[in-house]
Scaffold this motif. Structure first.
Motif: not given
Length: 321
Positions: A177-187
């Protein structure tokens, strides 16, 4: 008069692969063992890694009210990256479990224990996938790149978790679920509390679906000493699954409330339908659960692609308003 003979299964096909999958029937023969290492013949894992990325991206777009062309690249890049990093993680998992997989009926047909690839070839394949994924990651903002690199830590640790804890599914949830952190931050360029709550929601969701999945192997796991929440909970599994369901839905709801700008009532309502409907889907799974039916367990595990897509739909609607 005889019946129509069954079509023979392709050579080297992994036991729990999706029947008729493109890897076993359309991919070049030389590539099949490597694609099987990446679980490309079992795409549900890619979906389960990707969906929290899309949750994080779409909720970040709602939070700041901005939709940029770069968000389309984040959306696509997360998809490619999920395929690659899920593949790299599964390859690493098979390398570390090569002596265990041969003793478990469901996993004995995997490429390494079945002799389709050597350990050295598997290591090289894992590195290649990581390098390509890193090429995508470096197109994201600096903080997202740092988070992406940090995500390798739980990926490396997870395969060993079942050796020292009854809760290896927690480690899987941390990684998946790390992608929830990563994608939020990428935006957004920075990490926010809604992303953290969304991440925790995803971890609870992972505990839900992977406990179901782990029940396929409880007998073999007991014989070889592998730990799991399925073995820990035993006949109390439905009660625990219900708890994980409630926690996942509640945390996603909290993430939404924290993310939505003041006064955006319509967006708030639309967003909250996502976890509400996802919760009903999880309840449907719980009602169909048969812990002694391996086919049903695999069916329910795979159904979580649809469960995770439900919030994506409503998050996307809110982001586009």
């Amino acid at each position: 008069m005889t019946g129509t003979p069954e079509t023979p299964e392709p050579e080297g096909q992994v036991r729990d692969a999706v029947r008729g999958n493109w890897v076993d029937h359309r991919a070049p023969a030389w590539s099949r063992p490597y694609l099987r290492l990446s679980r490309a013949d079992r795409p549900i894992g890619t979906w389960l890694l990707l969906l929290p990325c899309w949750w994080g991206l779409l909720l970040a777009m709602v939070a700041d009210g901005e939709a940029r062309l770069f968000d389309l690249w984040i959306f696509i890049g997360c998809g490619i990256g999920a395929f690659l990093m899920r593949g790299a993680g599964c390859t690493w998992n098979d390398i570390t479990d090569r002596h265990i997989d041969g003793s478990v009926d469901r996993t004995a047909s995997r490429p390494i224990p079945s002799g389709q690839v050597t350990t050295k070839q598997a290591v090289a394949w894992a590195v290649i996938q990581c390098l390509i994924a890193f090429g995508i990651l470096v197109t994201f903002p600096q903080m997202a790149i740092a988070l992406g690199v940090l995500s390798l830590l739980p990926v490396v640790v997870y395969p060993f978790a079942k050796r020292f804890t009854w809760w290896p599914q927690v480690f899987l949830g941390i990684a998946f679920n790390w992608g929830a952190l990563l994608a939020w931050t990428a935006h957004s360029g920075t990490l926010g509390w809604p992303a953290v709550l969304l991440y925790l929601s995803g971890i609870s969701w992972t505990l839900f679906y992977d406990t179901i999945y782990a029940h396929q192997d409880t007998e073999d796991d007991a014989l070889i000493g592998v730990k799991s929440t399925a073995r820990l909970f035993g006949q109390d599994t439905p009660k625990w699954l219900a708890r994980f369901m409630v926690i996942s839905v509640a945390l996603m709801g909290m993430a939404i409330v924290f993310a939505v700008p003041d006064g955006a009532i319509l967006k708030l309502v639309i967003l909250l339908i996502g976890p509400w409907a996802m919760g009903w889907h999880m309840l449907w799974q719980l009602r169909r659960l048969k812990m002694d039916d391996a086919d049903r367990l695999l069916e329910l595990f795979r159904a979580n692609r649809d469960a995770g897509l439900i919030p994506v739909l409503f998050f996307a609607i809110a982001a586009l308003l």
